[in-house]
Design a protein around this motif. Structure first.
Motif, PDB file in Angstrom:
ATOM      1  N   GLU A 100     -17.193 -13.374  12.322  1.00  0.00           N
ATOM      2  CA  GLU A 100     -17.934 -12.480  12.157  1.00  0.00           C
ATOM      3  C   GLU A 100     -18.372 -11.971  10.812  1.00  0.00           C
ATOM      4  O   GLU A 100     -17.384 -11.724  10.223  1.00  0.00           O
ATOM      5  CB  GLU A 100     -17.957 -11.320  13.464  1.00  0.00           C
ATOM      6  N   ALA A 101     -19.569 -11.247  10.662  1.00  0.00           N
ATOM      7  CA  ALA A 101     -19.949 -10.498   9.640  1.00  0.00           C
ATOM      8  C   ALA A 101     -20.807  -9.374   9.592  1.00  0.00           C
ATOM      9  O   ALA A 101     -21.518  -9.443  10.529  1.00  0.00           O
ATOM     10  CB  ALA A 101     -20.170 -11.538   8.432  1.00  0.00           C
ATOM     11  N   ARG A 102     -20.838  -8.413   8.697  1.00  0.00           N
ATOM     12  CA  ARG A 102     -21.728  -7.467   8.705  1.00  0.00           C
ATOM     13  C   ARG A 102     -22.720  -7.977   7.902  1.00  0.00           C
ATOM     14  O   ARG A 102     -22.838  -8.837   7.095  1.00  0.00           O
ATOM     15  CB  ARG A 102     -21.128  -6.113   8.288  1.00  0.00           C
ATOM     16  N   VAL A 103     -24.250  -7.462   8.105  1.00  0.00           N
ATOM     17  CA  VAL A 103     -25.173  -7.614   7.268  1.00  0.00           C
ATOM     18  C   VAL A 103     -24.877  -7.526   5.494  1.00  0.00           C
ATOM     19  O   VAL A 103     -24.998  -8.339   4.578  1.00  0.00           O
ATOM     20  CB  VAL A 103     -26.509  -6.746   7.506  1.00  0.00           C
TER      21      VAL A 103
ATOM     22  N   VAL B 281     -27.269 -15.474  17.837  1.00  0.00           N
ATOM     23  CA  VAL B 281     -26.347 -14.362  17.258  1.00  0.00           C
ATOM     24  C   VAL B 281     -26.512 -13.173  18.041  1.00  0.00           C
ATOM     25  O   VAL B 281     -27.301 -12.946  18.768  1.00  0.00           O
ATOM     26  CB  VAL B 281     -26.787 -14.011  15.821  1.00  0.00           C
ATOM     27  N   VAL B 282     -25.309 -12.635  18.148  1.00  0.00           N
ATOM     28  CA  VAL B 282     -24.995 -11.385  19.026  1.00  0.00           C
ATOM     29  C   VAL B 282     -24.256 -10.386  18.157  1.00  0.00           C
ATOM     30  O   VAL B 282     -23.577 -10.794  17.162  1.00  0.00           O
ATOM     31  CB  VAL B 282     -24.012 -11.546  20.070  1.00  0.00           C
ATOM     32  N   GLY B 283     -24.415  -9.186  18.417  1.00  0.00           N
ATOM     33  CA  GLY B 283     -24.074  -8.053  17.440  1.00  0.00           C
ATOM     34  C   GLY B 283     -22.853  -7.209  18.198  1.00  0.00           C
ATOM     35  O   GLY B 283     -23.364  -6.960  19.369  1.00  0.00           O
ATOM     36  N   ARG B 284     -21.987  -6.759  17.530  1.00  0.00           N
ATOM     37  CA  ARG B 284     -20.890  -6.054  18.200  1.00  0.00           C
ATOM     38  C   ARG B 284     -20.909  -4.575  17.331  1.00  0.00           C
ATOM     39  O   ARG B 284     -20.418  -4.753  16.070  1.00  0.00           O
ATOM     40  CB  ARG B 284     -19.649  -6.852  18.183  1.00  0.00           C
ATOM     41  N   ALA B 285     -21.193  -3.509  18.057  1.00  0.00           N
ATOM     42  CA  ALA B 285     -21.303  -2.266  17.298  1.00  0.00           C
ATOM     43  C   ALA B 285     -19.898  -1.859  17.093  1.00  0.00           C
ATOM     44  O   ALA B 285     -18.991  -1.792  18.186  1.00  0.00           O
ATOM     45  CB  ALA B 285     -22.292  -1.255  17.902  1.00  0.00           C
ATOM     46  N   GLN B 286     -19.322  -1.321  15.907  1.00  0.00           N
ATOM     47  CA  GLN B 286     -18.237  -0.639  15.652  1.00  0.00           C
ATOM     48  C   GLN B 286     -18.463   0.524  14.962  1.00  0.00           C
ATOM     49  O   GLN B 286     -18.566   0.584  13.854  1.00  0.00           O
ATOM     50  CB  GLN B 286     -17.173  -1.431  15.041  1.00  0.00           C
ATOM     51  N   GLY B 287     -18.614   1.702  15.690  1.00  0.00           N
ATOM     52  CA  GLY B 287     -18.927   2.949  14.855  1.00  0.00           C
ATOM     53  C   GLY B 287     -20.541   2.922  14.174  1.00  0.00           C
ATOM     54  O   GLY B 287     -21.488   2.319  15.378  1.00  0.00           O
ATOM     55  N   ARG B 288     -20.808   3.111  13.187  1.00  0.00           N
ATOM     56  CA  ARG B 288     -22.195   2.915  12.646  1.00  0.00           C
ATOM     57  C   ARG B 288     -22.358   1.496  12.214  1.00  0.00           C
ATOM     58  O   ARG B 288     -23.262   1.103  11.548  1.00  0.00           O
ATOM     59  CB  ARG B 288     -22.506   3.951  11.525  1.00  0.00           C
ATOM     60  N   GLN B 289     -21.520   0.688  12.214  1.00  0.00           N
ATOM     61  CA  GLN B 289     -21.604  -0.853  11.551  1.00  0.00           C
ATOM     62  C   GLN B 289     -21.678  -1.692  12.951  1.00  0.00           C
ATOM     63  O   GLN B 289     -21.409  -1.366  14.053  1.00  0.00           O
ATOM     64  CB  GLN B 289     -20.248  -1.273  10.908  1.00  0.00           C
TER      65      GLN B 289
END
Length: 140
Positions: A45-48, A75-83
């Motif tokens: 996984e990676a952030r933009v 692709v799926v996203g996993r929110a962690q705080g504001r990221q």
């Protein structure tokens, strides 16, 4: 869509439905930036922001392509705080990429040299402008 084991070709239960879905899938991976993002996410996984630095693409480009891949269900996203941390939605995508690499190795340069979809090469210095423009017309 099913794989026809005797003929080795894609078949669908109704005409066009499976083929249309396959076209959409392959089209979603046909863009250089989207494929680079998928290959990066194959490593984890990676952030933009991570992908911007690693892939050398603009933030807006990565964001737009991640949104496209997310909308396609790849692709799926996993929110962690504001990221948001993105990852591949389906492990089968890794299998497909591995199969594509095997196929590319088996065909050598045949796909890259395809007049319709192959890699465009700039004309060599010995080419005349007429020959180069004629070759460019064929590849359009």
């Amino acid at each position: 869509m099913t794989m026809n084991s005797t003929a080795g070709c894609l078949a669908s239960s109704s005409p066009g439905s499976g083929v249309d879905a396959a076209v959409a899938l392959f089209h979603s991976l046909s863009d250089r930036a989207r494929l680079a993002i998928v290959r990066r996410l194959a490593d984890g996984e990676a952030r933009v922001a991570d992908m911007v630095g690693e892939l050398g693409l603009a933030q807006s480009t990565v964001s737009a392509h991640v949104a496209c891949l997310r909308d396609c269900g790849l692709v799926v996203g996993r929110a962690q705080g504001r990221q948001v941390f993105y990852s591949l939605a389906r492990p089968e995508l890794l299998d497909m990429l591995a199969a594509a690499e095997t196929l590319l190795a088996a065909t050598g340069n045949a796909v890259a040299l395809c007049p319709n979809y192959g890699i465009e090469h700039p004309p060599s210095p010995t080419d005349t402008s007429t020959d180069a423009s004629r070759r460019n017309e064929v590849t359009r």
